[in-house]
Design a protein around this motif. Structure first.
Motif, PDB file in Angstrom:
ATOM      1  N   LEU A 231       0.825  -1.210   0.000  1.00 11.42           N
ATOM      2  CA  LEU A 231       0.000   0.000   0.000  1.00 11.42           C
ATOM      3  C   LEU A 231       0.860   1.262   0.000  1.00 11.42           C
ATOM      4  O   LEU A 231       0.553   2.233  -0.704  1.00 11.42           O
ATOM      5  CB  LEU A 231      -0.931  -0.013   1.220  1.00 11.42           C
ATOM      6  CG  LEU A 231      -2.030  -1.087   1.196  1.00 11.42           C
ATOM      7  CD1 LEU A 231      -2.770  -1.118   2.525  1.00 11.42           C
ATOM      8  CD2 LEU A 231      -3.008  -0.835   0.046  1.00 11.42           C
ATOM      9  N   VAL A 232       1.939   1.255   0.786  1.00  8.10           N
ATOM     10  CA  VAL A 232       2.844   2.406   0.807  1.00  8.10           C
ATOM     11  C   VAL A 232       3.458   2.625  -0.566  1.00  8.10           C
ATOM     12  O   VAL A 232       3.492   3.754  -1.084  1.00  8.10           O
ATOM     13  CB  VAL A 232       3.954   2.199   1.859  1.00  8.10           C
ATOM     14  CG1 VAL A 232       5.052   3.242   1.703  1.00  8.10           C
ATOM     15  CG2 VAL A 232       3.375   2.267   3.268  1.00  8.10           C
ATOM     16  N   CYS A 233       3.926   1.553  -1.161  1.00  7.52           N
ATOM     17  CA  CYS A 233       4.582   1.651  -2.466  1.00  7.52           C
ATOM     18  C   CYS A 233       3.609   2.133  -3.546  1.00  7.52           C
ATOM     19  O   CYS A 233       3.937   3.013  -4.343  1.00  7.52           O
ATOM     20  CB  CYS A 233       5.168   0.303  -2.846  1.00  7.52           C
ATOM     21  SG  CYS A 233       6.051   0.303  -4.416  1.00  7.52           S
ATOM     22  N   ALA A 234       2.407   1.557  -3.565  1.00  2.00           N
ATOM     23  CA  ALA A 234       1.424   1.948  -4.584  1.00  2.00           C
ATOM     24  C   ALA A 234       1.027   3.411  -4.441  1.00  2.00           C
ATOM     25  O   ALA A 234       0.895   4.136  -5.439  1.00  2.00           O
ATOM     26  CB  ALA A 234       0.193   1.049  -4.481  1.00  2.00           C
ATOM     27  N   GLY A 235       0.835   3.873  -3.203  1.00  2.00           N
ATOM     28  CA  GLY A 235       0.494   5.278  -2.989  1.00  2.00           C
ATOM     29  C   GLY A 235       1.594   6.206  -3.462  1.00  2.00           C
ATOM     30  O   GLY A 235       1.328   7.247  -4.095  1.00  2.00           O
TER      31      GLY A 235
ATOM     32  N   TRP B 264      10.254   8.749  -4.766  1.00  2.00           N
ATOM     33  CA  TRP B 264      11.010   7.567  -5.167  1.00  2.00           C
ATOM     34  C   TRP B 264      11.633   6.896  -3.947  1.00  2.00           C
ATOM     35  O   TRP B 264      11.703   5.661  -3.874  1.00  2.00           O
ATOM     36  CB  TRP B 264      12.079   7.925  -6.190  1.00  2.00           C
ATOM     37  CG  TRP B 264      12.849   6.735  -6.672  1.00  2.00           C
ATOM     38  CD1 TRP B 264      14.176   6.507  -6.571  1.00  2.00           C
ATOM     39  CD2 TRP B 264      12.298   5.579  -7.330  1.00  2.00           C
ATOM     40  NE1 TRP B 264      14.507   5.292  -7.119  1.00  2.00           N
ATOM     41  CE2 TRP B 264      13.378   4.696  -7.592  1.00  2.00           C
ATOM     42  CE3 TRP B 264      11.013   5.206  -7.725  1.00  2.00           C
ATOM     43  CZ2 TRP B 264      13.200   3.466  -8.225  1.00  2.00           C
ATOM     44  CZ3 TRP B 264      10.843   3.981  -8.353  1.00  2.00           C
ATOM     45  CH2 TRP B 264      11.916   3.123  -8.596  1.00  2.00           C
ATOM     46  N   ALA B 265      12.061   7.691  -2.977  1.00  2.00           N
ATOM     47  CA  ALA B 265      12.562   7.117  -1.721  1.00  2.00           C
ATOM     48  C   ALA B 265      11.455   6.337  -1.009  1.00  2.00           C
ATOM     49  O   ALA B 265      11.699   5.271  -0.432  1.00  2.00           O
ATOM     50  CB  ALA B 265      13.115   8.212  -0.822  1.00  2.00           C
ATOM     51  N   ALA B 266      10.226   6.850  -1.055  1.00  2.00           N
ATOM     52  CA  ALA B 266       9.096   6.145  -0.432  1.00  2.00           C
ATOM     53  C   ALA B 266       8.803   4.835  -1.159  1.00  2.00           C
ATOM     54  O   ALA B 266       8.495   3.813  -0.530  1.00  2.00           O
ATOM     55  CB  ALA B 266       7.860   7.039  -0.436  1.00  2.00           C
ATOM     56  N   VAL B 267       8.896   4.845  -2.480  1.00  2.00           N
ATOM     57  CA  VAL B 267       8.713   3.608  -3.252  1.00  2.00           C
ATOM     58  C   VAL B 267       9.754   2.573  -2.842  1.00  2.00           C
ATOM     59  O   VAL B 267       9.448   1.398  -2.612  1.00  2.00           O
ATOM     60  CB  VAL B 267       8.805   3.890  -4.765  1.00  2.00           C
ATOM     61  CG1 VAL B 267       8.859   2.579  -5.556  1.00  2.00           C
ATOM     62  CG2 VAL B 267       7.613   4.720  -5.225  1.00  2.00           C
TER      63      VAL B 267
END
Length: 381
Positions: free
Chosen positions: A77-81, A99-102
């Motif tokens: 969910l974090v990556c998709a958001g 991109w760091a969050a991905v």
């Protein structure tokens, strides 16, 4: 596990190969190389921090939903958001943060997924299973590149499609009833590379191979545009990815099964590292479209063997059953740290040596160093 790995790999690899270079170039064409370098470096540092922490927390999770599945769902969910937000970004800072969050999301997912192999697979089958879990990595490059170059060509639509695909592909893993924590887990052992020489050598080998791969592929799109002079660099990257994936498909499962039957791991890792080094030499001296295609095929053959057998080898030298996700998260530093080192190394080599020949020859030498580093491992033949 294979489908979830495919979704994770599509989300993290497709932007690096196609979307991020084009997005950064559109925002600031004059500084595209520098910006791509520091953005990927920051993201790699985030990965180094997140993966072992998420893995340690996964090891300690005792939910009714399992101990790996909650982390796969949450990180997905974090990556998709973050992917959806990335598609709407038109500033370098915004691209860097998202991109760091991905990378944070995909690395938390990586720790949980890779730990599922030693959780559920006996040693005698890990080469074959690791091959099937590793196959989605190159396949993701083909699927992702095709989707963002032929199906959806707009920036926002491309990122959003990858985010949705990630969420869809992790669903089967979330329904897996075999993900159960042990009733009375043993205490986790401290992680020590220094005290576990086999793990240290395996870590060094993986670091070298991934550094060679990162140095060799980070500026591939720019190499095709500026040196090979290909008229359609994004399409050229897709063709090379197809050739690379074909090589992986031809060798990975065969090598994994052969390794299981013979009980040998190191000879496969050494051979695959040498082939990867040869592919880099072809890129360095060829600097033409035919040589680039040959190098891609060689890289696929070598990396296919490496993906299957090295993953199995690593699971056999881990220090504790109770801390698999943590330990694999730490070992993942050998995958992510090269992403932080590669931009600085590549930029310095290109500047000092005046081109890409020195860059790819260096990558070839590093791959051969990786082959040498696996030989001292004693616990695995």
């Amino acid at each position: 596990m294979s489908l979830a790995t495919l979704g994770m790999s599509v989300a993290v690899l497709t932007p690096i190969q196609v979307l991020l270079p084009l997005q950064i170039e559109a925002i600031d064409p004059a500084s595209k190389v520098v910006n791509l370098g520091w953005i990927t470096t920051v993201a790699a540092i985030v990965s180094i921090v997140v993966c072992p922490i998420a893995g340690a927390l996964s090891d300690r999770t005792r939910s009714r939903f399992g101990r790996r599945r909650p982390w796969v769902l949450g990180s997905g969910l974090v990556c998709a958001g973050a992917m959806a937000g990335l598609g709407a970004q038109h500033t370098i800072l915004g691209v860097a943060l998202l991109w760091a969050a991905v990378q944070a999301g995909t690395n938390a997912m990586y720790a949980a997924l890779t730990a599922s192999v030693p959780d559920q697979v006996p040693v005698r089958q890990r080469g074959l299973v690791s091959a099937f879990v590793g196959l989605p990595v190159p396949l993701a490059l083909v699927v992702g590149s095709f989707l963002v170059t032929a199906v959806v060509t707009g920036q926002f639509g491309a990122y959003l499609l990858l985010a949705v695909l990630l969420l869809v592909l992790i669903v089967p893993f979330l329904l897996n009833p075999l993900d159960r924590p042990p009733a009375a887990p043993p205490a986790p052992a401290p992680f020590r590379l220094r005290g576990n020489s086999d793990l240290g050598w395996a870590f060094g080998c993986r670091f070298a191979i991934q550094l060679a791969n990162a140095v060799g592929t980070l500026y591939l799109l720019y190499y095709l545009r500026d040196v090979v002079k290909h008229p359609d660099p994004p399409q050229a990257v897709f063709v090379l990815i197809v050739l690379y994936t074909a090589g992986v498909l031809l060798t990975s499962v065969i090598a994994g099964r052969w390794s299981d039957r013979t009980g040998r791991r190191k000879v496969f890792v050494v051979g695959s590292s040498v082939i990867v080094g040869a592919a880099m030499v072809v890129l360095g001296f060829g600097q033409s479209w035919p040589s680039a295609m040959l190098a891609a095929a060689l890289m696929g053959v070598g990396y296919g063997v490496y993906l299957a057998v090295d993953n199995a080898l690593i699971t056999e030298v881990l220090p504790s059953e109770a801390s698999r996700a943590r330990d694999l998260g730490i070992v993942n530093i050998a995958n992510t740290a090269p992403q932080a080192v590669a931009p600085a190394v590549a930029g310095a080599v290109i500047t000092a040596l005046g081109g890409y020949t020195g860059l790819y020859l260096l990558a070839g030498v590093v791959a051969l160093i990786g082959a040498a580093l696996i030989r001292p491992v004693r616990a695995v033949r």
